[in-house]
Scaffold this motif. Structure first.
Motif, PDB file in Angstrom:
ATOM      1  N   PHE A   1       0.846  -1.195   0.000  1.00 47.56           N
ATOM      2  CA  PHE A   1       0.000   0.000   0.000  1.00 47.56           C
ATOM      3  C   PHE A   1       0.879   1.242   0.000  1.00 47.56           C
ATOM      4  N   LYS A   2       0.610   2.172  -0.935  1.00 44.64           N
ATOM      5  CA  LYS A   2       1.431   3.369  -1.070  1.00 44.64           C
ATOM      6  C   LYS A   2       0.752   4.636  -0.574  1.00 44.64           C
ATOM      7  N   GLY A   3      -0.565   4.611  -0.404  1.00 43.42           N
ATOM      8  CA  GLY A   3      -1.236   5.794   0.100  1.00 43.42           C
ATOM      9  C   GLY A   3      -2.570   6.042  -0.578  1.00 43.42           C
ATOM     10  N   VAL A   4      -3.187   7.153  -0.199  1.00 43.89           N
ATOM     11  CA  VAL A   4      -4.484   7.563  -0.746  1.00 43.89           C
ATOM     12  C   VAL A   4      -4.271   8.782  -1.631  1.00 43.89           C
ATOM     13  N   LYS A   5      -4.926   8.796  -2.785  1.00 41.19           N
ATOM     14  CA  LYS A   5      -4.783   9.913  -3.708  1.00 41.19           C
ATOM     15  C   LYS A   5      -6.152  10.496  -4.024  1.00 41.19           C
ATOM     16  N   ASN A   6      -6.245  11.820  -4.018  1.00 37.24           N
ATOM     17  CA  ASN A   6      -7.461  12.523  -4.419  1.00 37.24           C
ATOM     18  C   ASN A   6      -7.227  13.161  -5.782  1.00 37.24           C
ATOM     19  N   THR A   7      -7.953  12.689  -6.782  1.00 39.24           N
ATOM     20  CA  THR A   7      -7.858  13.260  -8.115  1.00 39.24           C
ATOM     21  C   THR A   7      -9.022  14.222  -8.323  1.00 39.24           C
ATOM     22  N   GLY A   8      -8.753  15.370  -8.919  1.00 38.00           N
ATOM     23  CA  GLY A   8      -9.792  16.374  -9.050  1.00 38.00           C
ATOM     24  C   GLY A   8      -9.873  17.192  -7.775  1.00 38.00           C
ATOM     25  N   SER A   9     -11.086  17.548  -7.370  1.00 43.05           N
ATOM     26  CA  SER A   9     -11.270  18.361  -6.169  1.00 43.05           C
ATOM     27  C   SER A   9     -12.146  17.622  -5.166  1.00 43.05           C
ATOM     28  N   PRO A  10     -11.573  17.183  -4.045  1.00 43.22           N
ATOM     29  CA  PRO A  10     -12.368  16.477  -3.045  1.00 43.22           C
ATOM     30  C   PRO A  10     -13.371  17.378  -2.334  1.00 43.22           C
ATOM     31  N   SER A  11     -13.169  18.700  -2.430  1.00 38.08           N
ATOM     32  CA  SER A  11     -14.060  19.630  -1.724  1.00 38.08           C
ATOM     33  C   SER A  11     -15.294  20.014  -2.538  1.00 38.08           C
ATOM     34  N   ILE A  12     -15.330  19.628  -3.818  1.00 35.05           N
ATOM     35  CA  ILE A  12     -16.475  19.933  -4.670  1.00 35.05           C
ATOM     36  C   ILE A  12     -17.205  18.641  -4.993  1.00 35.05           C
ATOM     37  N   LYS A  13     -18.466  18.552  -4.660  1.00 33.93           N
ATOM     38  CA  LYS A  13     -19.238  17.340  -4.866  1.00 33.93           C
ATOM     39  C   LYS A  13     -19.260  16.942  -6.340  1.00 33.93           C
ATOM     40  N   GLY A  14     -18.928  15.681  -6.582  1.00 40.26           N
ATOM     41  CA  GLY A  14     -18.939  15.166  -7.942  1.00 40.26           C
ATOM     42  C   GLY A  14     -17.718  15.510  -8.767  1.00 40.26           C
ATOM     43  N   GLU A  15     -16.746  16.204  -8.183  1.00 42.61           N
ATOM     44  CA  GLU A  15     -15.575  16.644  -8.936  1.00 42.61           C
ATOM     45  C   GLU A  15     -14.278  16.021  -8.426  1.00 42.61           C
ATOM     46  N   GLY A  16     -14.372  14.947  -7.663  1.00 44.09           N
ATOM     47  CA  GLY A  16     -13.169  14.316  -7.147  1.00 44.09           C
ATOM     48  C   GLY A  16     -13.302  12.804  -7.076  1.00 44.09           C
ATOM     49  N   LEU A  17     -12.176  12.141  -7.095  1.00 43.05           N
ATOM     50  CA  LEU A  17     -12.144  10.687  -6.961  1.00 43.05           C
ATOM     51  C   LEU A  17     -11.016  10.311  -6.013  1.00 43.05           C
ATOM     52  N   LYS A  18     -11.353   9.606  -4.939  1.00 44.99           N
ATOM     53  CA  LYS A  18     -10.357   9.136  -3.983  1.00 44.99           C
ATOM     54  C   LYS A  18     -10.007   7.688  -4.308  1.00 44.99           C
ATOM     55  N   THR A  19      -8.723   7.420  -4.425  1.00 40.40           N
ATOM     56  CA  THR A  19      -8.267   6.069  -4.749  1.00 40.40           C
ATOM     57  C   THR A  19      -7.181   5.615  -3.793  1.00 40.40           C
ATOM     58  N   HIS A  20      -7.059   4.303  -3.666  1.00 37.08           N
ATOM     59  CA  HIS A  20      -5.945   3.682  -2.957  1.00 37.08           C
ATOM     60  C   HIS A  20      -4.895   3.294  -3.992  1.00 37.08           C
ATOM     61  N   GLU A  21      -3.643   3.536  -3.660  1.00 39.01           N
ATOM     62  CA  GLU A  21      -2.533   3.244  -4.563  1.00 39.01           C
ATOM     63  C   GLU A  21      -1.738   2.050  -4.041  1.00 39.01           C
ATOM     64  N   TRP A  22      -1.519   1.079  -4.925  1.00 43.16           N
ATOM     65  CA  TRP A  22      -0.764  -0.124  -4.570  1.00 43.16           C
ATOM     66  C   TRP A  22       0.358  -0.322  -5.578  1.00 43.16           C
ATOM     67  N   ALA A  23       1.429  -0.969  -5.158  1.00 44.87           N
ATOM     68  CA  ALA A  23       2.559  -1.225  -6.050  1.00 44.87           C
ATOM     69  C   ALA A  23       3.237  -2.522  -5.663  1.00 44.87           C
ATOM     70  N   GLY A  24       4.006  -3.061  -6.595  1.00 46.27           N
ATOM     71  CA  GLY A  24       4.724  -4.301  -6.327  1.00 46.27           C
ATOM     72  C   GLY A  24       5.584  -4.697  -7.501  1.00 46.27           C
ATOM     73  N   SER A  25       6.288  -5.796  -7.343  1.00 47.31           N
ATOM     74  CA  SER A  25       7.170  -6.306  -8.392  1.00 47.31           C
ATOM     75  C   SER A  25       6.552  -7.539  -9.039  1.00 47.31           C
TER      76      SER A  25
END
Length: 234
Positions: A136-160
């Protein structure tokens, strides 16, 4: 690859289809791959539900490698992907794959000629499920989390990916629906984006072996070959 020539970016990995922006995302991706085994985190990989949707595969040079519909059985670990032959940029015209990850086999299907090839899987990784050993690498907010319908929160994962000599970075929604995955291989890199997802299997028959493929013998795998869903786009 010369990491010093890359420009960092954290916000455009999943939504940019332009070559310039995808190259900018490379720096973040490589960093996630290099640190995938460090800093233990209490988060555990989630597993996606049954899904129907569309998948687009694009190289980091901007070439569309495949675009089509998929059906995924989460519990049975089965996946059907059929490329959209009407897509003007689709380079995988006629690609029809039926994957059985638990059984370690898959079929390359030619429905027009009613024929198929049955092969063994050496790598079962795919872009619809987070590997159990992902970091697990963290949480990312794409767009604007403060504006309804204008943001997307995702979990970021990585590996080999030792079997394929590469690494990956995945973005999934808070409900574990895949958004996009970037794969880096020593000779080829690409991005898989998932859209129009519905949490159901609309046509269960798509996950059944076609009658003309039943009884098909398993082909021998040449030494050094790694068959996988991902390799079909490399």
């Amino acid at each position: 690859m010369n990491l010093g020539l890359l420009s960092p970016s954290r916000l455009i990995i999943c939504y940019s289809l332009s070559t310039r922006r995808m190259y900018a995302a490379v720096t973040l991706f490589v960093f996630m791959c290099l640190t995938a085994t460090t800093n233990a985190d209490p988060h555990h990989p989630c597993h996606a539900p049954n899904m129907t949707g569309f998948m687009n595969v694009m190289s980091l040079k901007g070439d569309t490698k495949a675009c089509g519909a998929f059906t995924y059985d989460s519990m049975g670990k089965k996946l059907r992907f059929r490329s959209n032959e009407s897509h003007p940029a689709n380079t995988s015209v006629g690609l029809d794959l039926l994957m059985f990850f638990n059984e370690g086999i898959f079929y390359e299907i030619d429905s027009r000629n009613q024929s198929c090839e049955k092969k063994s899987l050496q790598c079962t990784q795919h872009p619809l499920d987070i590997p159990d050993d992902a970091t697990f690498k963290g949480v990312k907010n794409t767009g604007s989390p403060s504006i309804k319908g204008e943001g997307l929160k995702t979990h970021e994962w990585a590996g080999s990916m030792p079997d394929m000599k590469g690494c990956y970075s995945m973005s999934v929604t808070m409900g574990c629906l895949p958004v996009c995955t970037m794969y880096f291989h020593d000779t080829y890199s690409f991005m898989v984006s998932i859209t129009e997802v519905e949490i159901q299997i609309k046509d269960p028959d798509l996950l059944l072996v076609p009658s003309y493929c039943v009884g098909q013998p398993l082909e021998d795998t040449p030494e050094g070959t790694v068959n996988s869903f991902l390799n079909e786009f490399m």
